[in-house]
Scaffold this active site. Structure first.
Site, PDB file in Angstrom:
ATOM      1  N   ASP A   1       0.856  -1.189   0.000  1.00 22.65           N
ATOM      2  CA  ASP A   1       0.000   0.000   0.000  1.00 22.65           C
ATOM      3  C   ASP A   1       0.889   1.235   0.000  1.00 22.65           C
ATOM      4  O   ASP A   1       1.814   1.339   0.809  1.00 22.65           O
ATOM      5  CB  ASP A   1      -0.907   0.020   1.233  1.00 22.65           C
ATOM      6  CG  ASP A   1      -1.961  -1.080   1.199  1.00 22.65           C
ATOM      7  OD1 ASP A   1      -2.023  -1.827   0.206  1.00 22.65           O
ATOM      8  OD2 ASP A   1      -2.713  -1.194   2.187  1.00 22.65           O
TER       9      ASP A   1
ATOM     10  N   ASP B   1     -15.480  -3.113  -0.175  1.00 20.18           N
ATOM     11  CA  ASP B   1     -14.983  -2.810   1.160  1.00 20.18           C
ATOM     12  C   ASP B   1     -16.178  -2.508   2.046  1.00 20.18           C
ATOM     13  O   ASP B   1     -16.939  -1.587   1.751  1.00 20.18           O
ATOM     14  CB  ASP B   1     -14.037  -1.605   1.123  1.00 20.18           C
ATOM     15  CG  ASP B   1     -12.907  -1.798   0.121  1.00 20.18           C
ATOM     16  OD1 ASP B   1     -12.439  -2.941  -0.024  1.00 20.18           O
ATOM     17  OD2 ASP B   1     -12.505  -0.808  -0.509  1.00 20.18           O
TER      18      ASP B   1
END
Length: 239
Positions: A8, A130
């Site tokens: 990330d 998500d």
């Protein structure tokens, strides 16, 4: 099952978040390129990458870096974060990225998902779902939608999506195990390939996901902390 080690990127740095909170970002590696090389040496075939800056700004912020990782790592790279138009999808896929992940766009712009699949093929497009509770979240996990994660998954399957990455935000970065019940429910209610993300913290988790027939598992923080040995995880997942 495929193991997707995660990188990330926030402000050009390799970081991990807790529960999607940007204020919790902590640097976990000095170089994304060295990290990718270690992943390859451990037997990984894919890397899951997220442009965290882009996820909030709704446009690619770290594209050059992510494309360079794909070009130099020798691994297949999937990218999510800040992908809101067909031009960005095309830019990534035409410059070495193997698969693009559409997240917020799946909630707000179904036509983009359709156009991406029709233009580039279902193998190169994934949808990231998500969830905060039962509902899907958007914009770097900062906005809740009114659609449930299962309803969104069914909508995506209906328009040709083959890959769904499911993240329970409450589990992300917490090393507390994934949301098995929700993942298994998702795997039952759609025919898409399901990838588990968030909370995968042990080889026992990987075995449980593998035995349930999931397509893949994303491993992030647990690799950086040493709770998961990537080489061992890759071998277990392939059994």
């Amino acid at each position: 099952m495929i193991i997707f080690p995660a990188i990330d990127i926030l402000s050009g740095q390799c970081v991990r978040l807790k529960k999607g909170e940007y204020s919790s970002a902590s640097k976990v590696a000095e170089s994304p390129f060295e990290t990718a090389a270690r992943f390859k040496a451990a037997g990984a075939k894919w890397i899951h990458t997220v442009d965290l800056d882009g996820a909030k700004s709704a446009r690619p912020e770290n594209a050059t870096l992510l494309i360079e990782i794909a070009k130099t790592s020798g691994l297949s790279v999937e990218v999510g974060g800040g992908i809101r138009c067909i031009e960005t999808v095309g830019y990534y896929l035409e410059n070495g990225i193997s698969r693009v992940i559409l997240g917020s766009a799946a909630i707000d712009n179904t036509e983009l998902v359709k156009e991406s699949i029709n233009t580039f093929g279902g193998e190169r497009i994934a949808v990231g779902i998500d969830a905060k509770g039962e509902n899907a979240a958007a914009d770097g996990w900062t906005r809740n939608s009114a659609v449930t994660y299962t309803e969104l998954a069914k909508r995506m399957e209906d328009i040709g999506v083959k890959y769904i990455i499911y993240t329970d935000i409450s589990k992300d970065g917490m090393l507390s195990g994934p949301s098995f019940e929700r993942l298994f429910e998702l795997n039952r209610c759609v025919g898409c390939n399901i990838v588990a993300s968030g909370g995968v913290s042990s080889t026992d988790d990987i075995i449980k996901l593998r035995d349930a027939g999931l397509y893949g598992a994303i491993c992030g923080k647990a690799i950086y902390t040493g709770d998961i040995d990537l080489n061992k995880a890759v071998k277990i997942a392939a059994e």
